[in-house]
Design a protein around this motif. Structure first.
Motif, PDB file in Angstrom:
ATOM      1  N   LEU A 194      50.161 -78.735 -83.748  1.00  0.00           N
ATOM      2  CA  LEU A 194      49.701 -77.881 -82.675  1.00  0.00           C
ATOM      3  C   LEU A 194      48.879 -78.483 -81.563  1.00  0.00           C
ATOM      4  CD1 LEU A 194      48.693 -74.537 -84.703  1.00  0.00           C
ATOM      5  CD2 LEU A 194      50.731 -74.980 -83.447  1.00  0.00           C
ATOM      6  N   LEU A 195      48.463 -79.540 -82.177  1.00  0.00           N
ATOM      7  CA  LEU A 195      47.611 -80.631 -81.203  1.00  0.00           C
ATOM      8  C   LEU A 195      48.474 -80.726 -79.838  1.00  0.00           C
ATOM      9  CD1 LEU A 195      44.876 -81.744 -80.586  1.00  0.00           C
ATOM     10  CD2 LEU A 195      45.743 -83.782 -81.588  1.00  0.00           C
ATOM     11  N   THR A 196      47.833 -80.280 -78.766  1.00  0.00           N
ATOM     12  CA  THR A 196      48.557 -80.659 -77.510  1.00  0.00           C
ATOM     13  C   THR A 196      48.520 -81.993 -77.221  1.00  0.00           C
ATOM     14  OG1 THR A 196      48.178 -78.661 -76.636  1.00  0.00           O
ATOM     15  CG2 THR A 196      48.479 -80.006 -75.005  1.00  0.00           C
ATOM     16  N   ALA A 197      49.600 -82.508 -76.482  1.00  0.00           N
ATOM     17  CA  ALA A 197      49.237 -83.993 -76.106  1.00  0.00           C
ATOM     18  C   ALA A 197      48.488 -84.040 -75.007  1.00  0.00           C
ATOM     19  CB  ALA A 197      50.770 -84.480 -75.711  1.00  0.00           C
ATOM     20  N   GLY A 198      47.386 -84.778 -75.166  1.00  0.00           N
ATOM     21  CA  GLY A 198      46.185 -85.180 -74.358  1.00  0.00           C
ATOM     22  C   GLY A 198      45.930 -86.698 -74.148  1.00  0.00           C
ATOM     23  N   ASP A 199      44.997 -87.266 -73.580  1.00  0.00           N
ATOM     24  CA  ASP A 199      44.474 -88.486 -73.278  1.00  0.00           C
ATOM     25  C   ASP A 199      43.913 -89.120 -74.339  1.00  0.00           C
ATOM     26  OD1 ASP A 199      45.393 -88.230 -70.755  1.00  0.00           O
ATOM     27  OD2 ASP A 199      43.314 -88.046 -69.749  1.00  0.00           O
ATOM     28  N   PHE A 200      43.224 -88.129 -75.392  1.00  0.00           N
ATOM     29  CA  PHE A 200      42.414 -88.296 -76.604  1.00  0.00           C
ATOM     30  C   PHE A 200      43.465 -88.132 -77.744  1.00  0.00           C
ATOM     31  CE2 PHE A 200      38.754 -87.500 -73.697  1.00  0.00           C
ATOM     32  CZ  PHE A 200      38.413 -88.483 -73.540  1.00  0.00           C
ATOM     33  N   ARG A 201      43.579 -89.007 -78.806  1.00  0.00           N
ATOM     34  CA  ARG A 201      44.314 -88.752 -79.877  1.00  0.00           C
ATOM     35  C   ARG A 201      43.746 -89.679 -81.121  1.00  0.00           C
ATOM     36  NH1 ARG A 201      47.593 -92.702 -77.106  1.00  0.00           N
ATOM     37  NH2 ARG A 201      48.299 -94.239 -78.442  1.00  0.00           N
ATOM     38  N   PHE A 202      44.221 -89.133 -82.215  1.00  0.00           N
ATOM     39  CA  PHE A 202      43.773 -89.786 -83.352  1.00  0.00           C
ATOM     40  C   PHE A 202      44.746 -90.601 -84.085  1.00  0.00           C
ATOM     41  CE2 PHE A 202      41.395 -85.534 -83.475  1.00  0.00           C
ATOM     42  CZ  PHE A 202      40.160 -86.071 -83.853  1.00  0.00           C
ATOM     43  N   THR A 203      44.208 -91.816 -84.316  1.00  0.00           N
ATOM     44  CA  THR A 203      45.253 -92.575 -84.966  1.00  0.00           C
ATOM     45  C   THR A 203      44.697 -93.437 -86.154  1.00  0.00           C
ATOM     46  OG1 THR A 203      44.193 -94.782 -83.734  1.00  0.00           O
ATOM     47  CG2 THR A 203      45.880 -93.509 -82.714  1.00  0.00           C
ATOM     48  N   THR A 204      45.596 -93.795 -87.215  1.00  0.00           N
ATOM     49  CA  THR A 204      44.987 -94.278 -88.483  1.00  0.00           C
ATOM     50  C   THR A 204      45.845 -95.968 -88.613  1.00  0.00           C
ATOM     51  OG1 THR A 204      44.987 -92.156 -89.541  1.00  0.00           O
ATOM     52  CG2 THR A 204      45.116 -93.949 -90.942  1.00  0.00           C
ATOM     53  N   PRO A 205      45.124 -96.758 -89.025  1.00  0.00           N
ATOM     54  CA  PRO A 205      45.680 -98.069 -89.330  1.00  0.00           C
ATOM     55  C   PRO A 205      46.651 -97.933 -90.381  1.00  0.00           C
ATOM     56  CG  PRO A 205      43.450 -98.174 -90.051  1.00  0.00           C
ATOM     57  CD  PRO A 205      43.793 -96.647 -89.301  1.00  0.00           C
TER      58      PRO A 205
END
Length: 482
Positions: free
Chosen positions: A349-360
């Motif tokens: 459900l997370l709306t696409a925005g400028d901030f996002r989570f990433t995992t190596p």
């Protein structure tokens, strides 16, 4: 005049005064008409005092309409809960105090209204303690002065004070000492003063001339009332990350693929995949699905939100994020706790925005980060957890607060998620504290958008104690549904 006559004289004045006030109160001219009562209720509903209290607006309108339609109708707590506050038919007032809480809040706001913008109104609406039915009274524009008592001696200009007090007293009594008659006269004057005070207190009570001070709406409650709208049962969804559990109670994160019920045996081919990926599990050992883990930060967040909503008279629905259904998104406002790493609903459900989570790729502990795809002046391209350079103890985290439109008109979604479980707790602390809401409010006034992503920095002690949270940046979201 005898002593008994003196007492009767003062009693007569008091009785006459109280009777005249009772007659004026009971007279038809002092009672507001139905139209006046309806107009007054509408005036209060539309006032600035209730501007940000949608629940209280609905409640006041419902209660006044019901009483004005049928003055003999004694409203029940159950009726108010179901018909005015949106509770279901199985609503139990003994278990759910929402009606009592909201009536109390309404009393407070009515008092504030009549102390401020409603000080010159001519109709009083109040809720006597222990009652849910409003009472309507006409507030007199002017208060008629009470007649002066008959003087006991010569006018002041014809005699000095000692002659006024001493001469009549000697004549009134032959067996009572002067100090006794003085006491009697003083008692009579006290009775008259009481009559004055009785009328004055009644006026002060109606106009709010004297009070303990105005009660101001909490900015945190204002924000959340705007978020909730007419939803009295928002959904709070906690993360339930899935692990594979062996017989030694060792947990291995399982973040992909279909899962079975908690405690079910894991198919051998799935176990082999986990074994080869982890390098610590010998192949052939039996594994079981386990999704009973929830981070301590999410638990603390759940507690903060339920306490806040309880104070506001709102009863949230708490459920696992995996149990979120389309009906929840269309009928309720939804608050999701956690990041996409632990909460699958956030990932969906997370709306696409400028901030996002990433995992190596190596999925190293605390190596995840928040990427800023459109950094403005003074902003970084990425944000990570912060650790003491010597002890490696966590001293800071970052989180994202997302506010987006829901799946139906008037419904909204809020996501409170951190890189670590304590980041989630810090985001919730930020959104439930006066300082955090004031920071957010100042930023939103500049951004001018109701859909946003807020990047929050969380300060930690000992790696798990949340000391505080501060706004780093706020970016608007695209105007579309998630």
């Amino acid at each position: 005049m005898s002593t008994g006559a003196t007492i009767l004289f003062f009693e007569g004045i008091l009785t006459s005064e109280l009777a005249s006030r009772d007659q004026s109160t009971d007279s038809g001219g002092s009672r507001p008409t139905v139209e006046e009562c309806k107009a007054q209720a509408l005036r209060i509903v539309q006032s600035s005092t209730l501007r940000n209290a949608a629940t209280l607006q609905t409640l006041l309108q419902f209660l006044t309409d019901r009483i004005l339609e049928n003055s003999t109708d004694h409203l029940k707590e159950y009726t108010i809960g179901v018909e005015a506050l949106g509770r279901t038919q199985d609503f139990d007032p003994k278990l759910d105090p929402i009606v009592r809480v909201q009536i109390h809040r309404l009393r407070v706001k009515l008092k504030e209204y009549y102390e401020t913008e409603g000080a010159r109104d001519t109709v009083l609406i109040e809720f006597p303690k222990g009652q849910y039915s409003p009472r309507f009274e006409a507030i007199p524009v002017t208060v008629s002065p009470i007649a002066e008592p008959v003087p006991l001696g010569p006018p002041p200009e014809e005699s000095d004070a000692p002659e006024i007090t001493e001469t009549p007293i000697v004549r009134m009594s032959s067996g009572i000492p002067p100090w006794g008659v003085l006491l009697l006269v003083a008692s009579g004057i006290a009775l008259i003063a009481f009559a004055y005070l009785l009328g004055g207190w009644n006026v002060e009570r109606r106009t709010g001339a004297k009070s303990m001070g105005s009660v101001h709406e909490d900015p945190v409650e204002i924000f959340w009332a705007q978020f909730l709208g007419n939803d009295h049962s928002p959904v709070i969804a906690y993360p339930d990350a899935v692990f594979l559990l062996d017989d030694d109670n060792d947990l291995f994160l399982f973040d992909h693929g279909a899962i079975d019920g908690r405690g079910a045996k894991v198919d051998p081919h799935v176990a082999n995949e986990v074994a080869s990926a982890s390098g610590a599990l010998s192949q052939g050992r039996q594994l079981y699905y386990e999704n009973g883990y929830t981070g301590t930060g999410e638990l603390e967040s759940l507690g903060m939100l339920t306490r806040l909503f309880g104070h506001m008279g709102v009863e949230p629905i708490v459920k696992s994020s995996r149990d979120i259904a389309p009906d929840d998104l269309s009928e309720h406002n939804v608050i999701l706790l956690g990041s996409p790493f632990q909460n699958p609903a956030v990932e969906q459900l997370l709306t696409a925005g400028d901030f996002r989570f990433t995992t190596p790729a190596n999925r190293s502990t605390w190596a995840s980060e928040i990427v800023n795809s459109r950094p403005t002046k003074g902003e970084a391209h990425s944000y990570k957890t912060e650790r003491d350079p010597h002890s490696q103890v966590l001293v800071g985290d970052h989180s994202i607060v997302t506010m987006a439109n829901g799946m139906a008109p008037g419904r909204r979604i809020m996501i409170l998620g951190g890189l670590d479980t304590k980041g989630t707790q810090g985001a919730t602390l930020f959104m439930t504290s006066k300082d955090g809401i004031q920071q957010l409010d100042r930023a939103l006034k500049k951004a001018g958008d109701s859909q946003f992503q807020a990047l929050v920095h969380v300060r930690l002690a000992k790696g798990y104690q949340v000391l505080g949270a501060d706004l780093v940046s706020i970016h608007p979201l695209p105007a579309k549904k998630p």
